[in-house]
Write a protein that holds these residues in place. Structure first.
Motif, PDB file in Angstrom:
ATOM      1  N   VAL A 140       2.938 -42.450 -27.248  1.00 51.54           N
ATOM      2  CA  VAL A 140       2.788 -42.786 -25.831  1.00 51.54           C
ATOM      3  C   VAL A 140       4.132 -42.718 -25.108  1.00 51.54           C
ATOM      4  CG1 VAL A 140       2.253 -44.673 -24.239  1.00 51.54           C
ATOM      5  CG2 VAL A 140       0.711 -44.173 -26.148  1.00 51.54           C
ATOM      6  N   LEU A 141       5.162 -43.320 -25.680  1.00 54.88           N
ATOM      7  CA  LEU A 141       6.468 -43.357 -25.026  1.00 54.88           C
ATOM      8  C   LEU A 141       7.084 -41.973 -24.907  1.00 54.88           C
ATOM      9  CD1 LEU A 141       8.013 -46.578 -26.613  1.00 54.88           C
ATOM     10  CD2 LEU A 141       6.940 -46.322 -24.372  1.00 54.88           C
ATOM     11  N   VAL A 142       6.913 -41.140 -25.929  1.00 54.58           N
ATOM     12  CA  VAL A 142       7.504 -39.801 -25.890  1.00 54.58           C
ATOM     13  C   VAL A 142       6.776 -38.926 -24.882  1.00 54.58           C
ATOM     14  CG1 VAL A 142       7.878 -37.699 -27.224  1.00 54.58           C
ATOM     15  CG2 VAL A 142       8.448 -39.911 -28.213  1.00 54.58           C
ATOM     16  N   ARG A 143       5.454 -38.971 -24.875  1.00 58.65           N
ATOM     17  CA  ARG A 143       4.695 -38.185 -23.894  1.00 58.65           C
ATOM     18  C   ARG A 143       5.053 -38.615 -22.473  1.00 58.65           C
ATOM     19  NH1 ARG A 143       3.460 -33.404 -25.576  1.00 58.65           N
ATOM     20  NH2 ARG A 143       1.486 -33.127 -26.654  1.00 58.65           N
ATOM     21  N   LEU A 144       5.139 -39.918 -22.254  1.00 61.06           N
ATOM     22  CA  LEU A 144       5.472 -40.417 -20.929  1.00 61.06           C
ATOM     23  C   LEU A 144       6.900 -40.038 -20.553  1.00 61.06           C
ATOM     24  CD1 LEU A 144       4.409 -41.986 -18.544  1.00 61.06           C
ATOM     25  CD2 LEU A 144       5.150 -44.098 -19.662  1.00 61.06           C
ATOM     26  N   ALA A 145       7.810 -40.065 -21.518  1.00 63.00           N
ATOM     27  CA  ALA A 145       9.197 -39.674 -21.243  1.00 63.00           C
ATOM     28  C   ALA A 145       9.290 -38.202 -20.869  1.00 63.00           C
ATOM     29  CB  ALA A 145      10.069 -39.972 -22.465  1.00 63.00           C
ATOM     30  N   SER A 146       8.549 -37.341 -21.541  1.00 59.28           N
ATOM     31  CA  SER A 146       8.565 -35.916 -21.220  1.00 59.28           C
ATOM     32  C   SER A 146       8.102 -35.676 -19.787  1.00 59.28           C
ATOM     33  CB  SER A 146       7.679 -35.139 -22.196  1.00 59.28           C
ATOM     34  OG  SER A 146       8.175 -35.210 -23.509  1.00 59.28           O
ATOM     35  N   LEU A 147       7.006 -36.322 -19.406  1.00 62.28           N
ATOM     36  CA  LEU A 147       6.476 -36.147 -18.059  1.00 62.28           C
ATOM     37  C   LEU A 147       7.417 -36.744 -17.017  1.00 62.28           C
ATOM     38  CD1 LEU A 147       4.129 -35.170 -16.307  1.00 62.28           C
ATOM     39  CD2 LEU A 147       3.030 -37.393 -16.663  1.00 62.28           C
ATOM     40  N   SER A 195       4.610 -40.781 -13.002  1.00 61.64           N
ATOM     41  CA  SER A 195       4.238 -40.313 -14.338  1.00 61.64           C
ATOM     42  C   SER A 195       3.389 -41.342 -15.064  1.00 61.64           C
ATOM     43  CB  SER A 195       5.494 -39.993 -15.153  1.00 61.64           C
ATOM     44  OG  SER A 195       6.253 -38.980 -14.527  1.00 61.64           O
ATOM     45  N   GLY A 196       3.749 -42.616 -14.927  1.00 55.17           N
ATOM     46  CA  GLY A 196       2.967 -43.654 -15.574  1.00 55.17           C
ATOM     47  C   GLY A 196       1.538 -43.702 -15.067  1.00 55.17           C
ATOM     48  N   LEU A 197       1.375 -43.689 -13.746  1.00 51.81           N
ATOM     49  CA  LEU A 197       0.031 -43.722 -13.176  1.00 51.81           C
ATOM     50  C   LEU A 197      -0.764 -42.470 -13.539  1.00 51.81           C
ATOM     51  CD1 LEU A 197       0.847 -45.169  -9.638  1.00 51.81           C
ATOM     52  CD2 LEU A 197      -0.249 -46.352 -11.552  1.00 51.81           C
ATOM     53  N   ALA A 198      -0.117 -41.302 -13.443  1.00 50.58           N
ATOM     54  CA  ALA A 198      -0.812 -40.045 -13.740  1.00 50.58           C
ATOM     55  C   ALA A 198      -1.211 -39.974 -15.212  1.00 50.58           C
ATOM     56  CB  ALA A 198       0.085 -38.862 -13.382  1.00 50.58           C
ATOM     57  N   ALA A 199      -0.323 -40.397 -16.104  1.00 52.25           N
ATOM     58  CA  ALA A 199      -0.644 -40.369 -17.531  1.00 52.25           C
ATOM     59  C   ALA A 199      -1.792 -41.316 -17.851  1.00 52.25           C
ATOM     60  CB  ALA A 199       0.590 -40.736 -18.351  1.00 52.25           C
ATOM     61  N   LEU A 200      -1.800 -42.481 -17.218  1.00 54.66           N
ATOM     62  CA  LEU A 200      -2.881 -43.442 -17.469  1.00 54.66           C
ATOM     63  C   LEU A 200      -4.217 -42.883 -17.009  1.00 54.66           C
ATOM     64  CD1 LEU A 200      -3.767 -46.229 -18.396  1.00 54.66           C
ATOM     65  CD2 LEU A 200      -3.173 -47.108 -16.121  1.00 54.66           C
ATOM     66  N   ALA A 292       1.419 -49.364 -16.714  1.00 51.45           N
ATOM     67  CA  ALA A 292       0.965 -48.037 -17.145  1.00 51.45           C
ATOM     68  C   ALA A 292       1.180 -47.852 -18.645  1.00 51.45           C
ATOM     69  CB  ALA A 292       1.700 -46.955 -16.368  1.00 51.45           C
ATOM     70  N   ILE A 293       2.334 -48.290 -19.139  1.00 51.36           N
ATOM     71  CA  ILE A 293       2.595 -48.175 -20.579  1.00 51.36           C
ATOM     72  C   ILE A 293       1.613 -49.036 -21.358  1.00 51.36           C
ATOM     73  CG2 ILE A 293       4.272 -48.643 -22.393  1.00 51.36           C
ATOM     74  CD1 ILE A 293       6.476 -47.968 -20.407  1.00 51.36           C
ATOM     75  N   GLY A 294       1.379 -50.268 -20.883  1.00 51.00           N
ATOM     76  CA  GLY A 294       0.428 -51.135 -21.562  1.00 51.00           C
ATOM     77  C   GLY A 294      -0.978 -50.556 -21.568  1.00 51.00           C
ATOM     78  N   GLY A 295      -1.396 -49.981 -20.436  1.00 51.42           N
ATOM     79  CA  GLY A 295      -2.712 -49.364 -20.378  1.00 51.42           C
ATOM     80  C   GLY A 295      -2.840 -48.176 -21.310  1.00 51.42           C
ATOM     81  N   LEU A 296      -1.788 -47.370 -21.414  1.00 55.36           N
ATOM     82  CA  LEU A 296      -1.812 -46.229 -22.331  1.00 55.36           C
ATOM     83  C   LEU A 296      -1.891 -46.691 -23.781  1.00 55.36           C
ATOM     84  CD1 LEU A 296       0.839 -43.909 -20.647  1.00 55.36           C
ATOM     85  CD2 LEU A 296      -1.579 -43.378 -20.976  1.00 55.36           C
ATOM     86  N   TYR A 300      -4.916 -45.814 -26.487  1.00 53.73           N
ATOM     87  CA  TYR A 300      -4.733 -45.092 -27.734  1.00 53.73           C
ATOM     88  C   TYR A 300      -5.009 -45.955 -28.959  1.00 53.73           C
ATOM     89  CZ  TYR A 300      -3.131 -40.910 -25.440  1.00 53.73           C
ATOM     90  OH  TYR A 300      -3.076 -39.760 -24.683  1.00 53.73           O
ATOM     91  N   ARG A 301      -5.199 -47.262 -28.759  1.00 55.42           N
ATOM     92  CA  ARG A 301      -5.646 -48.077 -29.893  1.00 55.42           C
ATOM     93  C   ARG A 301      -7.071 -47.727 -30.303  1.00 55.42           C
ATOM     94  NH1 ARG A 301      -3.238 -52.526 -26.919  1.00 55.42           N
ATOM     95  NH2 ARG A 301      -1.127 -52.950 -27.738  1.00 55.42           N
ATOM     96  N   THR A 302      -7.815 -47.119 -29.383  1.00 46.26           N
ATOM     97  CA  THR A 302      -9.193 -46.735 -29.694  1.00 46.26           C
ATOM     98  C   THR A 302      -9.298 -45.363 -30.331  1.00 46.26           C
ATOM     99  OG1 THR A 302      -9.544 -45.746 -27.497  1.00 46.26           O
ATOM    100  CG2 THR A 302      -9.963 -48.115 -27.736  1.00 46.26           C
ATOM    101  N   VAL A 303      -8.157 -44.652 -30.442  1.00 47.97           N
ATOM    102  CA  VAL A 303      -8.153 -43.312 -31.040  1.00 47.97           C
ATOM    103  C   VAL A 303      -7.831 -43.455 -32.518  1.00 47.97           C
ATOM    104  CG1 VAL A 303      -7.067 -41.042 -31.030  1.00 47.97           C
ATOM    105  CG2 VAL A 303      -7.432 -42.274 -28.877  1.00 47.97           C
ATOM    106  N   HIS A 304      -8.692 -42.914 -33.368  1.00 43.43           N
ATOM    107  CA  HIS A 304      -8.512 -43.024 -34.811  1.00 43.43           C
ATOM    108  C   HIS A 304      -8.034 -41.711 -35.386  1.00 43.43           C
ATOM    109  CE1 HIS A 304     -10.511 -46.925 -34.753  1.00 43.43           C
ATOM    110  NE2 HIS A 304     -11.450 -46.385 -33.977  1.00 43.43           N
ATOM    111  N   PRO A 305      -6.926 -41.712 -36.154  1.00 44.51           N
ATOM    112  CA  PRO A 305      -6.431 -40.492 -36.773  1.00 44.51           C
ATOM    113  C   PRO A 305      -7.341 -40.045 -37.904  1.00 44.51           C
ATOM    114  CG  PRO A 305      -5.136 -42.369 -37.478  1.00 44.51           C
ATOM    115  CD  PRO A 305      -6.076 -42.882 -36.444  1.00 44.51           C
TER     116      PRO A 305
END
Length: 305
Positions: A140-147, A195-200, A292-296, A300-305
């Motif tokens: 999450v942090l890396v994707r948000l940092a890139s954007l 970026s935070g709002l758009a990513a969320l 926005a970070i908290g929401g992201l 992603y806690r609901t995404v299972h690898p």
């Protein structure tokens, strides 16, 4: 001449095992930090279409070019006609420029956030990224940092061009440098909020077209509503209402912070008029990015690898 099968007894196995010398990788494993660094660079390149198809490069570079064009024109007028027009400062203030080009900025963020976020969810590549050694928080942090960095480059490039033009036009160096640095801080805060709002928003849907439309609506409609309220409240002599309304759009919010911290020219009718309200604006920026970070992370806690 007899065939090879004639010399072998009936029922004998005919398969041959070849030792090709495959060995497991025994070199150094760089770990999560190296993965995150490579992931950040790749994401940043992808926002401008680098490493992707030619079609992916068209929109971001057109937006970047259109962002730079007005700044280039302003610099040309300032340098060539400063004495004729009696100009002693930038034609358009640094803090005002992002609001005048907000449509371009919003389109860029709305188009690139789904490319970084929604695509991973749609094609399930997220399950590969979340495998060892990268954790959900790191993703999450890396994707948000890139954007955020990509958006910052889009916003900051014309400001840098205007600053160089101001120096070429012999505007006071100290004053221009202070205003430019304040504008760069504002550009970083605006990029983080957008970026935070758009990513969320992009993380809530796997459909890219729907994510693009939703981000544009959130960013542009919120500004339109806020600007309308501020205009009405200013004309009605109720600036406090406009100050509160300015908290609900990233563009007016960050401009208010610039007015509070750096005494930048206001780009809205009702900027924060007191230190208390300025602190509220600053707190709202922190809550916007943190929320926005908290929401992201919750998404992603609901995404299972």
């Amino acid at each position: 001449m007899s065939s090879p099968s004639d010399s072998e007894p009936a029922g004998a196995p005919t398969g041959v095992i070849h030792d090709l010398g495959y060995r497991p990788y025994g070199g150094p494993r760089l770990g999560e930090r190296a993965v995150a660094r490579a992931f950040f660079v790749t994401g940043l390149r992808n926002t401008y279409g680098l490493g992707r198809s030619g079609r992916s490069k068209v929109l971001p570079f057109i937006l970047l070019g259109v962002m730079l064009l007005p700044a280039l024109i302003l610099v040309g007028v300032l340098v060539q006609a400063r004495n004729i027009l009696g100009l002693n400062e930038q034609i358009v203030a640094y803090s005002t420029y992002p609001l005048t080009t907000q449509l371009l900025i919003s389109v860029f963020v709305a188009s690139q956030a789904p490319a970084l976020i929604s695509r991973d969810l749609r094609f399930r590549t997220i399950t590969l990224y979340l495998a060892r050694p990268m954790r959900r928080t790191t993703y999450v942090l890396v994707r948000l940092a890139s954007l955020t960095v990509a958006t910052f480059l889009l916003i900051g490039a014309p400001l840098l061009l205007m600053y160089v033009g101001g120096l070429l036009a012999d505007l006071p160096v100290g004053r221009e440098t202070g205003r430019f640095l304040g504008a760069i801080v504002g550009a970083a805060l605006l990029a983080a909020c957008l970026s935070g709002l758009a990513a969320l928003v992009a993380a809530l849907t796997v459909r890219r077209g729907l994510a693009v439309a939703a981000v544009i609506v959130v960013l542009l409609v919120s500004y339109t509503v806020v600007a309308t309220i501020q205009g009405i409240s200013g004309d009605a002599g109720r600036p406090a209402v406009g100050e509160v309304a300015g908290l609900f759009s990233p563009y007016t919010l960050v401009n208010g912070v610039q007015v509070f911290l750096f005494d930048s020219p206001a780009a809205t009718n009702t900027p924060p008029s007191s230190d208390a309200m300025g602190l509220v604006y600053l707190l709202a920026v922190v809550l916007t990015v943190g929320g926005a970070i908290g929401g992201l992370l919750a998404r992603y806690r609901t995404v299972h690898p």
